[in-house]
Motif scaffolding. Structure first.
Motif, PDB file in Angstrom:
ATOM      1  N   THR A  64      41.870  33.932  47.001  1.00 34.12           N
ATOM      2  CA  THR A  64      42.682  34.967  46.352  1.00 34.12           C
ATOM      3  C   THR A  64      44.128  34.539  46.124  1.00 34.12           C
ATOM      4  O   THR A  64      44.915  35.329  45.611  1.00 34.12           O
ATOM      5  N   ARG A  65      44.476  33.288  46.488  1.00 34.29           N
ATOM      6  CA  ARG A  65      45.839  32.811  46.256  1.00 34.29           C
ATOM      7  C   ARG A  65      46.078  32.588  44.769  1.00 34.29           C
ATOM      8  O   ARG A  65      45.187  32.178  44.049  1.00 34.29           O
ATOM      9  N   PRO A  66      47.313  32.825  44.313  1.00 33.27           N
ATOM     10  CA  PRO A  66      47.631  32.483  42.920  1.00 33.27           C
ATOM     11  C   PRO A  66      47.555  30.974  42.730  1.00 33.27           C
ATOM     12  O   PRO A  66      47.723  30.217  43.682  1.00 33.27           O
ATOM     13  N   GLY A  67      47.303  30.549  41.533  1.00 34.44           N
ATOM     14  CA  GLY A  67      47.183  29.120  41.248  1.00 34.44           C
ATOM     15  C   GLY A  67      48.499  28.383  41.361  1.00 34.44           C
ATOM     16  O   GLY A  67      49.572  28.980  41.449  1.00 34.44           O
ATOM     17  N   ALA A  70      52.079  29.312  39.754  1.00 36.07           N
ATOM     18  CA  ALA A  70      52.105  30.726  39.346  1.00 36.07           C
ATOM     19  C   ALA A  70      53.448  31.333  39.723  1.00 36.07           C
ATOM     20  O   ALA A  70      53.941  31.149  40.825  1.00 36.07           O
ATOM     21  N   THR A  72      54.971  34.172  40.909  1.00 37.04           N
ATOM     22  CA  THR A  72      54.703  35.464  41.538  1.00 37.04           C
ATOM     23  C   THR A  72      55.973  36.282  41.724  1.00 37.04           C
ATOM     24  O   THR A  72      55.911  37.422  42.166  1.00 37.04           O
TER      25      THR A  72
END
Length: 84
Positions: A64-67, A70, A72
């Motif tokens: 579920t981590r952003p790529g 990313a 954020t």
């Protein structure tokens, strides 16, 4: 032998897991992520200087981590409600 989702992983074992998944994260990066609250709380703090996480906790977090790269920190521009 299949990996047990309840296995407890140290920082070093998490590094190995991320390398196996093709998304390597360095040990110092993991420590920084934990210090800034961007990593799940440890599942085991029997020894406070050696936190450990359940394999399932880490796999869920990695999924579920952003790529990479990313942004954020950016916020969406929400529509302004009409004034009356």
């Amino acid at each position: 032998m299949a990996d047990n989702p309840d296995d407890l992983l140290s920082y070093t074992e998490i590094v190995t897991l991320t390398e196996q998944r093709g998304t390597p994260i360095k040990r110092n990066s993991l420590r920084a992520l934990r210090a800034t609250g961007r990593m799940p709380d440890p599942d085991d703090l029997t020894f406070p200087d050696r936190p450990r996480w359940r394999r399932d906790t880490i796999v869920t977090w990695l999924d579920t981590r952003p790529g990479k790269g990313a942004r954020t920190d950016l916020r969406r521009n929400l529509p302004v409600p009409p004034s009356r």
